[in-house]
Design an enzyme around this catalytic site. Structure first.
Site, PDB file in Angstrom:
ATOM      1  N   LYS A 116       5.103  10.755   5.301  1.00 15.88           N
ATOM      2  CA  LYS A 116       5.891   9.627   5.795  1.00 15.88           C
ATOM      3  C   LYS A 116       7.144  10.054   6.553  1.00 15.88           C
ATOM      4  O   LYS A 116       7.084  10.465   7.688  1.00 15.88           O
ATOM      5  CB  LYS A 116       6.203   8.663   4.655  1.00 15.88           C
ATOM      6  CG  LYS A 116       4.959   7.972   4.068  1.00 15.88           C
ATOM      7  CD  LYS A 116       5.336   6.871   3.125  1.00 15.88           C
ATOM      8  CE  LYS A 116       4.113   6.235   2.449  1.00 15.88           C
ATOM      9  NZ  LYS A 116       3.196   5.563   3.337  1.00 15.88           N
ATOM     10  N   ASP A 146       4.551  13.693  -6.211  1.00 22.19           N
ATOM     11  CA  ASP A 146       4.207  12.970  -4.980  1.00 22.19           C
ATOM     12  C   ASP A 146       5.469  12.256  -4.507  1.00 22.19           C
ATOM     13  O   ASP A 146       5.820  11.173  -4.985  1.00 22.19           O
ATOM     14  CB  ASP A 146       3.086  11.967  -5.270  1.00 22.19           C
ATOM     15  CG  ASP A 146       2.701  11.157  -4.036  1.00 22.19           C
ATOM     16  OD1 ASP A 146       3.451  11.178  -3.031  1.00 22.19           O
ATOM     17  OD2 ASP A 146       1.656  10.483  -4.078  1.00 22.19           O
ATOM     18  N   PHE A 183      -0.087   5.252  -7.164  1.00 21.59           N
ATOM     19  CA  PHE A 183      -0.640   5.091  -5.811  1.00 21.59           C
ATOM     20  C   PHE A 183      -0.421   6.398  -5.063  1.00 21.59           C
ATOM     21  O   PHE A 183       0.713   6.782  -4.789  1.00 21.59           O
ATOM     22  CB  PHE A 183      -0.002   3.941  -5.029  1.00 21.59           C
ATOM     23  CG  PHE A 183      -0.639   3.768  -3.679  1.00 21.59           C
ATOM     24  CD1 PHE A 183      -1.821   3.065  -3.557  1.00 21.59           C
ATOM     25  CD2 PHE A 183      -0.090   4.352  -2.542  1.00 21.59           C
ATOM     26  CE1 PHE A 183      -2.447   2.934  -2.321  1.00 21.59           C
ATOM     27  CE2 PHE A 183      -0.708   4.224  -1.312  1.00 21.59           C
ATOM     28  CZ  PHE A 183      -1.886   3.513  -1.201  1.00 21.59           C
TER      29      PHE A 183
END
Length: 426
Positions: free
Chosen positions: A274, A233, A146
């Site tokens: 984030k 990531d 994801f």
């Protein structure tokens, strides 16, 4: 209608349903306030937040230092675009590159933008530095990845809910099983057009799937051996979430900064988002050394808001809070406690098969089919009992509280979780 006119959860949910796109399926909790590890709904019920905005709020809701940095900068200048310099961006770039030990940083806004940025940099490096013929570069990705929901990213997703009916899809990706270095090695030997390998060190959305300890170091080793860029990531796993500054640091006993640890599998491209902002303001970034980052020249990539003064100020303070409050160490210690307590419970449980995770990124696997409602029903019951969590992949519940949580609170939450699970035992 004004915000203060919203007096019930039903009213707020009905407004969203009528006037908003139906692109999410939220738990029926309408939140209006957050502080530290807690959030409150419009009826003033208090909850533990065990999602942390998908790990964006590692530093806790409305951390006063981060809010102060944002407010102070917002009162001075908020946006210049990149048509001009501003007096905060360079300071942020110097701070962040030294913090993570890279030469350069390219700032963006959202996680998906940062992934797209890394893909572009990787391809351009492949053509200009590795000598792959233009348009022939390929990137290896992993099943159940994801990385976002842009057109490029869903092109290599195997989540049909995110992918179906959004084609035609972007070519240039080879998908293999996660935690499978044998397949990766075979592809790298056979295919000379591989530019990079894009990976989540722990697959968050897939249910906090944690690979073998040897997996990430072996991926790094293979990338080095075949002159392929290793792209990590760390949008969800980074910034202390897994008990180290970055998940690619592995299970070391450092002080949260693992750049010089033997277990550190240093990425060629590090992707952050984030918690880089503490959840206060959208900011993401890609970090790399000069050999890679210098392929990007003026006009080839950018964003009006990328690198804006507010984002830069917020990100610096967010990272400073992580270091000053030793959040990586707290995540490691309390994550071990959380898993230990839940593992004691599931020995005699009929409803939970497995507890897994690292640091304060954890999940339980529910003993039911993926298309069952059991995990959702448990999350609704958890909400009624004062804790907010969300299912993922149908039968998995992810638990990711803000990293400022303390031992007393984590034990209180374990009690809420186990008491709730008892309601579902057969």
């Amino acid at each position: 209608m004004k915000v203060e006119d919203i007096t019930s959860s039903e009213q707020a949910i009905a407004l969203e349903d009528q006037h908003g796109a139906h692109n999410y399926h939220p738990l029926p909790a309408v939140l209006k306030k957050g502080k530290g590890v807690f959030v409150w709904d419009v009826e003033n019920k208090k909850y533990y937040d065990f999602l942390s905005a998908y790990s964006a709020v590692n530093q806790g809701h409305c951390h006063p230092r981060i809010v102060n940095a944002m407010t102070k900068q917002a009162e001075t200048i908020t946006l210049t675009s990149r048509a001009f310099h501003n007096n905060v961006l360079g300071v942020f770039e110097k701070y962040a590159t030294e913090y993570f030990d890279f030469d350069k940083l390219l700032p963006m806004n959202t996680g998906a933008e940062a992934v797209e940025t890394a893909i572009k940099i990787c391809r351009k490096w492949a053509y200009e530095k590795k000598g792959i013929a233009e348009t022939e570069a390929q990137i290896v990705v992993f099943e159940n990845n994801f990385h976002g929901r842009t057109t490029t990213i869903i092109s290599f997703s195997n989540d049909e809910g995110a992918r179906k009916n959004f084609g035609p899809y972007t070519p240039g990706f080879i998908k293999i099983a996660y935690d499978d270095t044998h397949s990766l090695e075979e592809i790298l030997k056979e295919n000379k057009n591989i530019a990079g390998v894009l990976i989540e060190p722990i697959q968050g959305e897939a249910g906090v799937y944690t690979p073998a300890d040897s997996f990430i170091p072996k991926v790094k080793e293979l990338c080095n051996a075949h002159n392929v860029l290793f792209m990590a990531d760390e949008i969800q796993t980074g910034i202390a979430r897994t008990g180290a500054l970055l998940a690619v640091c592995g299970k070391c006993d450092c002080q949260g900064h693992c750049e010089r640890q033997a277990t550190y599998s240093r990425p060629d491209l590090l992707i952050l988002g984030k918690a880089l902002s503490g959840g206060a303001y959208p900011v993401s970034a890609v970090l790399a050394d000069n050999e890679v980052m210098n392929v990007i020249q003026p006009g080839q990539h950018g964003s009006t808001f990328g690198g804006n003064p507010v984002a830069a100020a917020v990100a610096m303070e967010a990272l400073e809070v992580v270091r000053d409050e030793k959040l990586a160490q707290n995540a490691r210690k309390l994550g071990d406690l959380f898993r230990s307590e839940l593992n004691r419970y599931i020995v005699d449980s009929s409803v939970v098969n497995l507890v897994r995770g690292r640091g304060l990124l954890n999940a339980i696997v529910i003993n039911d089919a993926e298309d069952s409602s059991t995990a959702w029903d448990i999350c609704v019951a958890l909400k009624e009992n004062g804790l907010l969590a969300k299912p993922t992949h149908g039968n998995i519940i992810r638990f990711a509280p803000p990293l400022v949580i303390n031992e007393e609170q984590i034990l209180d939450c374990v009690k809420i979780i186990t008491d709730t699970l008892k309601q579902f035992e057969k």
